[in-house]
Design a protein around this motif. Structure first.
Motif, PDB file in Angstrom:
ATOM      1  N   LEU A 864       0.829  -1.193   0.000  1.00  0.00           N
ATOM      2  CA  LEU A 864       0.000   0.000   0.000  1.00  0.00           C
ATOM      3  C   LEU A 864       0.866   1.247   0.000  1.00  0.00           C
ATOM      4  O   LEU A 864       1.929   1.280   0.631  1.00  0.00           O
ATOM      5  CB  LEU A 864      -0.913   0.029   1.233  1.00  0.00           C
ATOM      6  N   SER A 865       0.404   2.278  -0.692  1.00  0.00           N
ATOM      7  CA  SER A 865       1.106   3.553  -0.707  1.00  0.00           C
ATOM      8  C   SER A 865       0.854   4.297   0.593  1.00  0.00           C
ATOM      9  O   SER A 865      -0.047   3.945   1.370  1.00  0.00           O
ATOM     10  CB  SER A 865       0.612   4.404  -1.883  1.00  0.00           C
ATOM     11  N   ASN A 866       1.623   5.358   0.826  1.00  0.00           N
ATOM     12  CA  ASN A 866       1.401   6.167   2.030  1.00  0.00           C
ATOM     13  C   ASN A 866      -0.011   6.713   2.066  1.00  0.00           C
ATOM     14  O   ASN A 866      -0.640   6.775   3.129  1.00  0.00           O
ATOM     15  CB  ASN A 866       2.409   7.324   2.075  1.00  0.00           C
ATOM     16  N   ARG A 867      -0.520   7.120   0.902  1.00  0.00           N
ATOM     17  CA  ARG A 867      -1.873   7.685   0.859  1.00  0.00           C
ATOM     18  C   ARG A 867      -2.906   6.610   1.209  1.00  0.00           C
ATOM     19  O   ARG A 867      -3.868   6.865   1.944  1.00  0.00           O
ATOM     20  CB  ARG A 867      -2.143   8.261  -0.529  1.00  0.00           C
ATOM     21  N   ASP A 868      -2.708   5.393   0.700  1.00  0.00           N
ATOM     22  CA  ASP A 868      -3.645   4.312   1.004  1.00  0.00           C
ATOM     23  C   ASP A 868      -3.583   3.940   2.485  1.00  0.00           C
ATOM     24  O   ASP A 868      -4.606   3.679   3.122  1.00  0.00           O
ATOM     25  CB  ASP A 868      -3.325   3.083   0.157  1.00  0.00           C
ATOM     26  N   ILE A 869      -2.374   3.896   3.039  1.00  0.00           N
ATOM     27  CA  ILE A 869      -2.215   3.576   4.462  1.00  0.00           C
ATOM     28  C   ILE A 869      -2.895   4.642   5.314  1.00  0.00           C
ATOM     29  O   ILE A 869      -3.564   4.341   6.302  1.00  0.00           O
ATOM     30  CB  ILE A 869      -0.725   3.455   4.822  1.00  0.00           C
ATOM     31  N   ALA A 870      -2.721   5.889   4.916  1.00  0.00           N
ATOM     32  CA  ALA A 870      -3.339   6.989   5.666  1.00  0.00           C
ATOM     33  C   ALA A 870      -4.850   6.835   5.708  1.00  0.00           C
ATOM     34  O   ALA A 870      -5.482   7.030   6.754  1.00  0.00           O
ATOM     35  CB  ALA A 870      -2.946   8.327   5.041  1.00  0.00           C
ATOM     36  N   ALA A 871      -5.448   6.488   4.571  1.00  0.00           N
ATOM     37  CA  ALA A 871      -6.901   6.311   4.531  1.00  0.00           C
ATOM     38  C   ALA A 871      -7.339   5.137   5.395  1.00  0.00           C
ATOM     39  O   ALA A 871      -8.381   5.180   6.044  1.00  0.00           O
ATOM     40  CB  ALA A 871      -7.357   6.112   3.086  1.00  0.00           C
ATOM     41  N   GLN A 872      -6.524   4.071   5.446  1.00  0.00           N
ATOM     42  CA  GLN A 872      -6.863   2.895   6.245  1.00  0.00           C
ATOM     43  C   GLN A 872      -6.844   3.202   7.736  1.00  0.00           C
ATOM     44  O   GLN A 872      -7.711   2.747   8.482  1.00  0.00           O
ATOM     45  CB  GLN A 872      -5.858   1.772   5.959  1.00  0.00           C
ATOM     46  N   LEU A 873      -5.847   3.973   8.173  1.00  0.00           N
ATOM     47  CA  LEU A 873      -5.626   4.168   9.604  1.00  0.00           C
ATOM     48  C   LEU A 873      -6.098   5.518  10.113  1.00  0.00           C
ATOM     49  O   LEU A 873      -5.852   5.872  11.270  1.00  0.00           O
ATOM     50  CB  LEU A 873      -4.126   3.988   9.920  1.00  0.00           C
ATOM     51  N   PHE A 874      -6.784   6.292   9.252  1.00  0.00           N
ATOM     52  CA  PHE A 874      -7.291   7.605   9.645  1.00  0.00           C
ATOM     53  C   PHE A 874      -6.153   8.511  10.111  1.00  0.00           C
ATOM     54  O   PHE A 874      -6.218   9.151  11.168  1.00  0.00           O
ATOM     55  CB  PHE A 874      -8.363   7.491  10.728  1.00  0.00           C
ATOM     56  N   LEU A 875      -5.082   8.538   9.304  1.00  0.00           N
ATOM     57  CA  LEU A 875      -3.939   9.410   9.537  1.00  0.00           C
ATOM     58  C   LEU A 875      -3.742  10.263   8.297  1.00  0.00           C
ATOM     59  O   LEU A 875      -4.464  10.137   7.312  1.00  0.00           O
ATOM     60  CB  LEU A 875      -2.677   8.580   9.808  1.00  0.00           C
ATOM     61  N   SER A 876      -2.741  11.120   8.340  1.00  0.00           N
ATOM     62  CA  SER A 876      -2.376  11.861   7.140  1.00  0.00           C
ATOM     63  C   SER A 876      -1.196  11.166   6.464  1.00  0.00           C
ATOM     64  O   SER A 876      -0.407  10.479   7.130  1.00  0.00           O
ATOM     65  CB  SER A 876      -1.970  13.294   7.495  1.00  0.00           C
ATOM     66  N   PRO A 877      -1.038  11.313   5.148  1.00  0.00           N
ATOM     67  CA  PRO A 877       0.106  10.688   4.471  1.00  0.00           C
ATOM     68  C   PRO A 877       1.447  11.142   5.026  1.00  0.00           C
ATOM     69  O   PRO A 877       2.400  10.367   5.080  1.00  0.00           O
ATOM     70  CB  PRO A 877      -0.076  11.126   3.001  1.00  0.00           C
ATOM     71  N   ARG A 878       1.544  12.381   5.458  1.00  0.00           N
ATOM     72  CA  ARG A 878       2.807  12.866   6.016  1.00  0.00           C
ATOM     73  C   ARG A 878       3.136  12.148   7.319  1.00  0.00           C
ATOM     74  O   ARG A 878       4.300  11.836   7.596  1.00  0.00           O
ATOM     75  CB  ARG A 878       2.747  14.382   6.230  1.00  0.00           C
ATOM     76  N   THR A 879       2.117  11.876   8.127  1.00  0.00           N
ATOM     77  CA  THR A 879       2.355  11.122   9.356  1.00  0.00           C
ATOM     78  C   THR A 879       2.810   9.703   9.040  1.00  0.00           C
ATOM     79  O   THR A 879       3.707   9.158   9.694  1.00  0.00           O
ATOM     80  CB  THR A 879       1.079  11.095  10.215  1.00  0.00           C
ATOM     81  N   VAL A 880       2.198   9.096   8.030  1.00  0.00           N
ATOM     82  CA  VAL A 880       2.625   7.757   7.620  1.00  0.00           C
ATOM     83  C   VAL A 880       4.097   7.781   7.203  1.00  0.00           C
ATOM     84  O   VAL A 880       4.896   6.938   7.609  1.00  0.00           O
ATOM     85  CB  VAL A 880       1.747   7.237   6.467  1.00  0.00           C
ATOM     86  N   GLY A 881       4.452   8.772   6.380  1.00  0.00           N
ATOM     87  CA  GLY A 881       5.846   8.887   5.945  1.00  0.00           C
ATOM     88  C   GLY A 881       6.798   9.081   7.107  1.00  0.00           C
ATOM     89  O   GLY A 881       7.896   8.507   7.132  1.00  0.00           O
ATOM     90  N   TYR A 882       6.385   9.860   8.080  1.00  0.00           N
ATOM     91  CA  TYR A 882       7.226  10.101   9.258  1.00  0.00           C
ATOM     92  C   TYR A 882       7.475   8.790  10.004  1.00  0.00           C
ATOM     93  O   TYR A 882       8.612   8.483  10.386  1.00  0.00           O
ATOM     94  CB  TYR A 882       6.551  11.120  10.171  1.00  0.00           C
ATOM     95  N   HIS A 883       6.425   7.994  10.223  1.00  0.00           N
ATOM     96  CA  HIS A 883       6.592   6.753  10.968  1.00  0.00           C
ATOM     97  C   HIS A 883       7.414   5.734  10.178  1.00  0.00           C
ATOM     98  O   HIS A 883       8.178   4.963  10.771  1.00  0.00           O
ATOM     99  CB  HIS A 883       5.233   6.181  11.346  1.00  0.00           C
ATOM    100  N   LEU A 884       7.263   5.711   8.862  1.00  0.00           N
ATOM    101  CA  LEU A 884       8.120   4.836   8.062  1.00  0.00           C
ATOM    102  C   LEU A 884       9.579   5.260   8.191  1.00  0.00           C
ATOM    103  O   LEU A 884      10.487   4.422   8.314  1.00  0.00           O
ATOM    104  CB  LEU A 884       7.681   4.872   6.593  1.00  0.00           C
ATOM    105  N   TYR A 885       9.810   6.566   8.166  1.00  0.00           N
ATOM    106  CA  TYR A 885      11.167   7.104   8.297  1.00  0.00           C
ATOM    107  C   TYR A 885      11.781   6.692   9.643  1.00  0.00           C
ATOM    108  O   TYR A 885      12.969   6.354   9.725  1.00  0.00           O
ATOM    109  CB  TYR A 885      11.110   8.625   8.177  1.00  0.00           C
ATOM    110  N   LYS A 886      10.954   6.660  10.695  1.00  0.00           N
ATOM    111  CA  LYS A 886      11.452   6.266  12.015  1.00  0.00           C
ATOM    112  C   LYS A 886      11.625   4.748  12.119  1.00  0.00           C
ATOM    113  O   LYS A 886      12.500   4.264  12.843  1.00  0.00           O
ATOM    114  CB  LYS A 886      10.469   6.741  13.099  1.00  0.00           C
ATOM    115  N   ALA A 887      10.774   3.993  11.410  1.00  0.00           N
ATOM    116  CA  ALA A 887      10.784   2.542  11.564  1.00  0.00           C
ATOM    117  C   ALA A 887      11.897   1.871  10.773  1.00  0.00           C
ATOM    118  O   ALA A 887      12.450   0.859  11.219  1.00  0.00           O
ATOM    119  CB  ALA A 887       9.427   1.971  11.136  1.00  0.00           C
ATOM    120  N   PHE A 888      12.229   2.392   9.594  1.00  0.00           N
ATOM    121  CA  PHE A 888      13.209   1.718   8.734  1.00  0.00           C
ATOM    122  C   PHE A 888      14.542   1.469   9.456  1.00  0.00           C
ATOM    123  O   PHE A 888      15.053   0.353   9.430  1.00  0.00           O
ATOM    124  CB  PHE A 888      13.426   2.519   7.450  1.00  0.00           C
TER     125      PHE A 888
END
Length: 909
Positions: A864-888
């Motif tokens: 799933l893309s960041n935008r798709d993940i954001a829609a799934q979890l009721f977050l913003s795409p930027r927040t998704v990107g931030y957490h991916l950046y921290k998790a990698f």
């Protein structure tokens, strides 16, 4: 200069500093009128170097217009709407009247706001300022607060001011108090240096640190006018009196023009001037009010310098003059797009039944519903009902108001409106609609006996004319009765089965499946596995009836039938549908169903994440029924890890009984959880007592009833009371026959091994281990632990070590601390020393991540893309990107393609 606000300024400065680094933050500033909330917003705006500022001020007279306040705030960002996911973009455009609207989940607009703010911040950090939020229309407030609670890594700072009492759970809160004595004296000295000592003392005493009063009261004391002593006024009245003193000095045309501006809700200068013209006012009459500092005027708008000016002007005007002004405003609002505002001005003027105005308000309510502005729709329908003569139309509008507020989630209000609507008509269709609303309110309040009674009553009224509608209500009645007891659930299932439903219809298949599983759960099934298989297959072929509620019934029926893998698939698809369509209000029951199946399948970390999300949303919506049940699931998961504090806290919430003489909605889960906690800590007697109460109590038919039988058998055997296990094992064996599921057969074999003589036990344990599916790791490890304990007692230490070692490692990876300690102690007794359990959390390579990071990584692993993940979890795409950046870095990966090896893609999101 802001006197006495250094602490508050430092909080704002930190918020702005974080925003500049890409972090988001929210701050709610509350206080009584005049306490300096707006001044702090002005400070924030002046200190926002490097930030783009958007701001809005709510107006009391707009509180009935859905999304009016939100539209004003977000107008600068609306050019980014095309970048939003399509459902969110449609919801936002519809809410703002920019496109044809369609009814939808009231939370979807909040999700769209979150995404829009994230898109707007993509061009640089953003500061959002919202003043006087207590006057926001409910739809705007709800959407804004929904987004605020989910801001994370967008680079957006949100500061909201409101009067004391404004409810915004989840936001950092800064309550403003009055200035201390030195600060108050300094402010007064700077702005009223010529006051006499006596008057300075009077102002300081009556202002009590209120900055606005310190600024405005000296104006009322100007020109040496005497002040009566000993008459301290409430602060709001004092400040308003100061404003009114200025107003009274204006010429009459200027005062009338001020009243028109106070009654108008958009600040549109042309509308104000057109409406004021019949009162003898001209544009030049704005000048005295502007010169007196009461108004700010530009080419398009007329704005009051402070909301208290508006309140003072409007409240001080005679009612008769207000009615004249509202009539003039209604006539001035002649464009089609002004229909809603025109209707409300007419409604203010109306003093008795007026069908024309009522019809206008009904049209306004329909438009609000189309934009998901349910609170505004309810207000319009209710006012329309007040303006309608007694009869069917009045009852219909009351019921429409109740249905609208039901979507909004105001449970007490929807019940009250529905009750009034039902009492106002003898129309059977309206009566049924009103009863359904009352039943939904009762269910969400946890008043399950009331909900069942109402739904059964409504179904009886419509069973002959509309059996499908009656079936939908009886499905809901069965759901409510499920939590009550065997007698209630049996009677309700019989009523459902007796409905004249046409064969072959999807709803018919779901009703038959539910009836079978209910009867089986209470020991009245026909014991024919073929019947169950046929009914499951028939229901699946029709997609479990299609609508959300019947799909949920189908998934729950599968759980009751032991078909956990299939239930997980059906519930997961329903949850994905809720997420894709933004049905946030329908998400808690779907998430709860997924969390239950994840728990049953041994995916405890997934279940914890799902149940926690479900609980947060249910609390936000005030759904006590789901709060109780989900708390029970969380208590069980806490018991697995041995967390005594959290287990008992969640169990207490699950055992809260909203209805007298009724089992709490989460009782079966709470008893199971507390018993499992006892088992993990070898508290056998306590565990047996709790489980015996569950199995002989009114809710033994619920899911924990059958599934906890192996725990009851273990506790009874440990206490040397095998007779206590015979009847429960017979129930489990019968269920295993009906369900034909290997995992249930594994439990039966384990229980038989516990009760078997020495010559038979080993083979029964081995049979259980063969039958346990590999993915149900917790239960398989429990069987290995029991087998290892038995082998050690039989002095077969080498074989025992193999079983105990496997059990220990599994428990350790799952974070099941007390169970790992039990296995370790047994290993020690065999002569093999192992280190402490070192509990993990069951996520393997993902154990180093936060719960939010785990969910995002799992979805990213599925592609799933960041935008798709954001829609799934009721977050913003930027927040998704931030957490991916921290998790990698935590995972040691550099690309998304590496995630599939770390995160199993079949795990629930």
């Amino acid at each position: 200069m802001l006197y006495g606000r250094s602490d508050e300024i430092s909080v704002i400065d930190r918020l702005l500093a974080d925003c500049r680094t890409g972090r988001s933050g929210c701050l709610l500033i509350t206080g009584e009128p005049g306490m300096g909330k707006t001044a702090l917003l002005e400070y924030a705006a002046s200190a926002a170097d490097g930030l783009r500022v958007v701001r809005g001020t709510a107006v009391e007279s707009e509180a009935h217009l859905p999304f009016a306040g939100l539209h004003l705030l977000l107008r600068p960002a609306l050019d980014r709407t095309d970048a939003l996911p399509a459902p969110q973009a449609r919801a936002l455009r519809g809410a703002f009247g920019l496109a044809p609207a369609e009814p939808g989940d009231r939370m979807l607009v909040g999700l769209a706001v979150l995404s829009l703010l994230a898109e707007f911040a993509d061009g640089g950090p953003v500061l959002c300022l919202v003043d006087d939020a207590q006057w926001l229309d409910r739809a705007s407030a709800e959407a804004l607060l929904f987004a605020a609670r989910r801001l994370d890594a967008e680079g957006t700072a949100l500061i909201i001011t409101a009067r004391t009492g404004f409810d915004a759970p989840g936001l950092a809160h800064l309550p403003l108090k009055g200035l201390d004595a030195p600060a108050a004296a300094g402010l007064l000295a700077e702005h009223a240096a010529t006051l006499s000592p006596a008057n300075r003392y009077r102002v300081l005493a009556e202002a009590q640190g209120n900055p606005l009063a310190l600024l405005e009261l000296p104006v009322a004391l100007a020109d040496g006018r005497p002040v009566a002593a000993g008459q301290a006024l409430p602060m709001t009245d004092t400040v308003q009196a100061a404003f009114l003193d200025r107003v009274r000095r204006l010429p009459e045309p200027s005062r009338h023009l001020l009243l028109v501006a106070a009654a108008e809700d958009t600040g549109d200068r042309d509308v104000v001037l057109r409406a004021a013209a019949p009162l003898g006012c001209r544009p030049t009459d704005l000048v005295p009010a502007e010169t007196a500092g009461l108004l700010r005027v530009d080419n398009r708008t007329v704005r009051f310098r402070h909301p208290l000016v508006r309140s003072a002007v409007y409240q001080a005007a005679p009612v008769s003059l207000r009615l004249v002004v509202h009539t003039a405003l209604a006539e001035a609002l002649h464009r089609p797009e002004d229909a809603d505002r025109r209707a409300w001005h007419h409604a203010v003027v109306a003093t008795g039944p007026d069908e024309q105005v009522a019809a206008e308000l009904e049209s306004t309510a329909r438009r609000a519903t189309e934009r998901s502005g349910y609170a505004a729709a309810a207000a319009a329908y209710e006012r329309a009902a007040q303006l309608t003569e007694s009869g069917t139309d009045r009852a219909r509008r009351l019921v429409l108001a109740a249905e609208a507020i039901a979507e909004e989630g105001d449970i007490d209000r929807m019940m009250e409106l529905a009750r009034h609507g039902a009492a106002s008509t003898d129309d059977p269709a309206l009566t049924v609609r009103a009863i359904r609303v009352r039943a939904a309110a009762a269910f969400h309040h946890g008043l399950l006996r009331t909900a069942r009674r109402l739904l059964t009553e409504a179904a009886e009224l419509t069973r002959d004319d509309d059996p499908a509608l009656a079936a939908h209500m009886m499905l809901d009645a069965v759901h409510a009765a499920w939590y009550l007891g065997k007698d209630e659930i049996a009677d309700t299932a019989d009523r459902l089965a007796a409905l004249p439903l046409p064969p072959g219809e999807p709803l018919t298949h779901v009703a038959r499946l539910l009836t079978w599983t209910v009867r089986s759960a209470i020991g009245q099934g026909d014991r024919d596995h073929g019947t169950l298989a046929r009914r499951i297959a028939a229901a699946e072929r029709t997609g479990f009836g299609g609508p959300h509620d019947t799909i949920l019934v189908g998934a729950t029926s599968l759980q009751a039938a032991g078909q956990d893998t299939e239930a997980h698939r059906v519930a997961g698809e329903l949850l994905a549908q809720c997420r894709d369509r933004g049905w946030i209000g329908r998400t808690p029951p779907a998430l709860a169903c997924v969390a239950r199946t994840s728990t049953f399948l041994g995916r405890h970390t997934d279940a914890w994440d799902e149940a926690t999300e479900a609980l947060n949303i249910a609390q936000e919506l005030g759904h006590r029924q789901w709060i109780a049940e989900i708390s029970g699931v969380l208590a069980y998961l806490a018991a697995v890890t041995g967390d005594e504090r959290r287990c008992h806290a969640f169990a207490d919430d699950a055992l809260a009984a909203p209805e007298p003489d009724t089992a709490p909605p989460g009782m079966s889960w709470a008893h199971w959880a507390l018993a499992l906690l006892d088992l993990g800590h070898a508290r056998w007697e306590s565990a047996r007592t709790r489980l015996a109460a569950l199995h002989t109590g009114p809710v033994s038919h619920q899911l924990p009833g059958l599934r906890s039988i192996p725990d009851l058998v273990e506790a009874a055997v440990r206490l040397g009371r095998p007779a206590d296990a015979r009847e429960p094992l017979a129930r489990l064996t019968a269920w295993a026959h009906d369900a034909a599921q290997p995992w249930i057969d594994a439990h039966v074999q384990r229980c038989r091994a516990l009760l078997a003589p020495e010559a038979d036990a080993a083979e029964l344990y081995r049979a259980a281990l063969r039958l346990h599916p590999d993915d149900r790791r917790f239960e398989r490890a429990r069987t290995a632990l029991l087998y290892g304990e038995w082998l050690r007692r039989m002095r077969r230490k080498s074989e025992a070590r193999t079983q105990l070692r496997d059990a220990f490692e599994t428990f350790r990876r799952l974070g099941a601390t007390p169970w790992a300690e039990r296995a370790r102690a047994e290993l020690d007794a065999t002569g093999e020393t192992v280190p402490g359990s070192g509990a993990a959390d069951g996520t393997g390579a993902l154990s180093v991540l936060t719960s939010q990071e785990r969910k995002i990584i799992r979805l990213a692993a599925r592609g799933l893309s960041n935008r798709d993940i954001a829609a799934q979890l009721f977050l913003s795409p930027r927040t998704v990107g931030y957490h991916l950046y921290k998790a990698f870095p935590k995972l040691g990966v550099t690309a998304r393609t590496e995630l599939a090896a770390l995160a199993p893609t079949d795990a629930a999101p």
